[in-house]
Write an enzyme that holds these catalytic residues in place. Structure first.
Site, short mmCIF file in Angstrom:
data_model
loop_
_atom_site.label_atom_id
_atom_site.label_comp_id
_atom_site.label_asym_id
_atom_site.label_seq_id
_atom_site.Cartn_x
_atom_site.Cartn_y
_atom_site.Cartn_z
CG LEU A 200 36.03 39.88 46.91
CD1 LEU A 200 35.95 39.55 45.41
CD2 LEU A 200 36.02 38.61 47.73
CG ASP A 201 41.90 40.40 51.26
OD1 ASP A 201 41.31 41.26 51.92
OD2 ASP A 201 42.31 39.32 51.73
CE LYS A 202 46.88 46.20 44.42
NZ LYS A 202 48.08 47.04 44.68
CD GLU A 203 47.40 41.40 44.34
OE1 GLU A 203 47.19 40.78 43.28
OE2 GLU A 203 47.79 42.58 44.35
CB THR A 204 40.71 37.97 46.69
OG1 THR A 204 41.61 37.62 47.73
CG2 THR A 204 39.66 36.88 46.54
#
Length: 317
Positions: free
Chosen positions: A128-132
């Site tokens: 998952l992306d860092k901010e997700t």
């Protein structure tokens, strides 16, 4: 060793019994010669009978960063675990990553993990992306990892996402557009002719009193930034996602409001069908409670109601 036809990284990976990721790093570091000449491209095409020489290079040790966060465990057994990744946590180490990662947390916890994705990605089947935030599955052994990777490729395993966007969708919709690296901004992906085919389904869940909307998304492919790119193609943006064009009307939102809310898979060992919900994080819930009808949000986002509601909304998609 004497080669057979094929990509250098694949041929060498099979011969060494190492992951493609590990072998690619060795090639790029200058540790491999083909017919006496150094080769630094993992995709180099081999001919029958060419000689490959390699030398193992000790990787520079990454300075350990203190792990100052906790990760909720949603499910765990002898084969796998499902974590609720917090927003702001990077999944695995990379040259540009300075702080502790999810892999560091796993290692610190002393969990036995698969090694198929290489030393820096122990147990990581998908990311998952860092901010997700949200549900992320971890494989504890290589057999489980292989099976889950096949499920991910066939879409037998997948996730439903929740997002809050800046303007309501006109209707439930499907986007089928190819995705590749953005030609002008290397930090972004974009709709690019000749890119990799990608398909996302979006359904409307609730409109806020401030003109925003809570939506759900289902991926049929797994391209980098896929939900964000396909929303941008519709002129819609996730709240907080300034990289893809969100402009705040109410002060800065510290991260993109995108959450992997429900993960589904077939258990590799038991064959049981699992659906595991990750509760909506506090920052998104606070926003929804401020701008949306409270009773509806409580009903749809309850742990027991979320799975059936999403299954119903995506039944024909």
């Amino acid at each position: 060793m004497v080669s057979r036809p094929g990509r250098l990284d694949k041929v060498l990976s099979e011969a060494m019994g190492a992951s493609r990721n590990q072998v690619a790093k060795l090639i790029e570091a200058g540790g491999v010669k083909v017919s006496g000449e150094p080769v630094r491209k993992p995709s180099h095409k081999m001919d029958e009978g060419e000689e490959i020489l390699y030398r193992l290079i000790e990787a520079p040790r990454r300075k350990e960063a203190p792990v100052d966060f906790e990760v909720p465990v949603l499910y765990e057994d002898a084969s796998l675990m499902v974590l609720d990744k917090p927003a702001g946590v990077v999944v695995h180490p990379a040259p540009s990553v300075r702080g502790a990662t999810l892999v560091d947390w796993l290692v610190k916890r002393g969990i036995s993990l698969s090694t198929l994705s290489g030393e820096e990605r122990h147990g990581i089947v998908h990311r998952l992306d860092k901010e997700t935030s949200g549900a992320l599955v971890i494989a504890k052994d290589n057999a489980t990892h292989r099976t889950l990777a096949r499920e991910l490729k066939s879409r037998e395993m997948g996730r439903y996402y929740l997002a809050i966007i800046d303007h309501p969708l006109r209707e439930d919709t499907r986007v089928e557009q190819p995705i590749a690296r953005h030609p002008k901004n290397r930090l972004k992906m974009g709709i690019v002719e000749g890119g990799r085919w990608a398909r996302t389904d979006f359904v409307k869940l609730a409109e806020g009193r401030n003109g925003t909307e809570l939506i759900a998304a289902k991926l049929h492919t797994g391209r980098t930034h896929q939900i964000r790119v396909h929303l941008a193609s519709l002129g819609r943006h996730i709240l907080g996602d300034e990289l893809y064009g969100f402009k705040s009307r109410e002060g800065r939102i510290p991260r993109g409001f995108l959450h992997a809310a429900l993960l589904y898979l077939t258990h590799p060992a038991t064959g049981e069908r699992l659906e595991i919900a990750a509760p909506i994080p506090e920052d998104m819930r606070n926003y929804l409670e401020k701008h949306y009808e409270r009773s509806y949000i409580d009903e749809i986002l309850s742990k027991d109601a979320l799975g059936p509601e999403l299954a119903r909304r995506f039944a024909d998609r």
